[in-house]
Design an enzyme around this catalytic site. Sequence first.
Site, PDB file in Angstrom:
ATOM      1  N   GLU A  77       1.062  -1.669  -0.049  1.00  0.00           N
ATOM      2  CA  GLU A  77       0.028  -0.324  -0.399  1.00  0.00           C
ATOM      3  C   GLU A  77       0.995   1.069   0.019  1.00  0.00           C
ATOM      4  O   GLU A  77       1.743   0.796   0.848  1.00  0.00           O
ATOM      5  CB  GLU A  77      -0.964   0.084   1.174  1.00  0.00           C
ATOM      6  CG  GLU A  77      -1.781   1.617   0.755  1.00  0.00           C
ATOM      7  CD  GLU A  77      -2.654   1.195   2.927  1.00  0.00           C
ATOM      8  OE1 GLU A  77      -3.637   2.604   2.675  1.00  0.00           O
ATOM      9  OE2 GLU A  77      -2.690   0.534   3.318  1.00  0.00           O
ATOM     10  N   ASP A 145       8.313   5.471  15.503  1.00  0.00           N
ATOM     11  CA  ASP A 145       8.480   7.131  15.553  1.00  0.00           C
ATOM     12  C   ASP A 145       8.627   8.307  16.437  1.00  0.00           C
ATOM     13  O   ASP A 145       7.767   7.709  17.448  1.00  0.00           O
ATOM     14  CB  ASP A 145       6.721   7.389  15.160  1.00  0.00           C
ATOM     15  CG  ASP A 145       6.410   8.573  14.340  1.00  0.00           C
ATOM     16  OD1 ASP A 145       7.240   9.855  14.535  1.00  0.00           O
ATOM     17  OD2 ASP A 145       4.650   9.221  13.681  1.00  0.00           O
ATOM     18  N   ASP A 147       8.566  12.300  18.083  1.00  0.00           N
ATOM     19  CA  ASP A 147       8.346  13.685  17.648  1.00  0.00           C
ATOM     20  C   ASP A 147       8.741  14.566  18.707  1.00  0.00           C
ATOM     21  O   ASP A 147       8.572  14.001  20.164  1.00  0.00           O
ATOM     22  CB  ASP A 147       7.193  13.204  17.318  1.00  0.00           C
ATOM     23  CG  ASP A 147       6.661  14.771  16.839  1.00  0.00           C
ATOM     24  OD1 ASP A 147       7.263  15.953  17.062  1.00  0.00           O
ATOM     25  OD2 ASP A 147       6.030  15.030  15.591  1.00  0.00           O
TER      26      ASP A 147
END
Length: 468
Positions: A77, A145, A147
């Site tokens: 995808e 991830d 941040d």
Amino acid sequence: MTREEAEQGRDDMLIDGYEAEARDLKTANATLEGFNANYLKVYYGKLFPYSDIFKWTSYGNDGKHPACDQSYFGRREFSFTLDDDIYLRFQSFTSVAELENSIKEKSPFKIDIGPVYSVEPARRHAYAQTGNNVFTPVERELIFDIDMTDYDDVRYCCSGADVCLDCWPLMTVAIKVIDTALRDDFGFNHILWVYSGRRGVHCWVCDARARRLTNEQRSAIAEYFHVYKGSENNHKKVSLGGPALHPFLLRSYTEVLKGFFEDRLLSSQKILSTEERFEKILDMIPDQLSSAGCIIAAITSELRGRWQENRRSSVSKEDINVVRWEQLKHVLQSGKNKAQGVRRCVEEIVFCYTYPRLDMEVSKHMNHLLKAPFCVHPKTGRVCVPIDPNHCEEFDPTSVPTLSQLLEELNRSGVGGNIEIELDRTSLGKSIRFFRSSFLQPLLKSCKEEMESSYTAKLQQNKNSLAW
């Protein structure tokens, strides 16, 4: 098309391409600095490394070996975010040419990469009509991830999306801690670190073993790294567990966190410079520890009294943050304070301020999307370039190539036709060469070896079966 419509599967909707062509570089370069749709059109036309992205996400399934799965790339995808937050999910392509043509046509502001599904994502509705729930993720890189906004309670130079060279080293520390554990504790080898383009970093673990992990196994690995568990209402925001540090945490503390906190973060963030800031530290010392409660009260009272007097060292050049930290360590770790919880406070403070803060949900689920390397961040115009974990302390987010810079470099060198020549004329070339030599080539070599080994074993099995 709205976000809701995109999620419901209207992935066949197209948009008109931008009119600006790469041939008119000077016109595009005359627009505003930073991110610009015309800049992006030129970038996708001349510099985006389609072939490298295809080779990476194919993992050797490129049709050149008899054992390769030729449907593999077509079941991956891709998600495009267009202007005005138009979302195109479940995009899939059978070749690098299809991927390149689609990106050039749509010029997405953001490209996300998802899992490999059991069937082609773009044809999932056709499979759904069969009545069988066959559309499910079957393979996906283990991803992380991190941040900078999650560190807002421990950095005072910036907040929100802002990042500077005083707080960016928190990302460097995260890379060092996580990368070492992934390699030494879990045995992974093919790990890609990428700058998010603005305020964080992304990690892709691409070993075959990592790509085939179940959601439960991914959750277990994420929990292995999970130390930061607090909130604004909880002064003690880390949970180190047990009377002694886990070997992974001890290594992280002694090799990375302690030195970074004492040598850099204390002074750069002025962590103990004001009453408001040092009260945050004192609040992390527990109010009571069984029968030692009176000792704790005396500790915090003693330190608060010293610091509120605001008396600096007789040598004015000494950093008040360093002086106060040494005072705190002496009081907490002195011989009279033998309670384990008291002595652990120093470690807890260091972990609270420096330990990596992961977005746990990103790592736990196979179907989570993550921004593709070499995308351009629409807020900064910066390219999401790879970071070398062996030299991550040298990475400077403020010097990352931007769209405007790349177009200026192309203008100076003239318009050419070969993408490799174009890359060498720009500051992006170094990042792509690093991606190829340090990550992609070793990865593909490993994939080919695994494929050949599996193929040979299968042939031998068939041979033995016939002989019997």
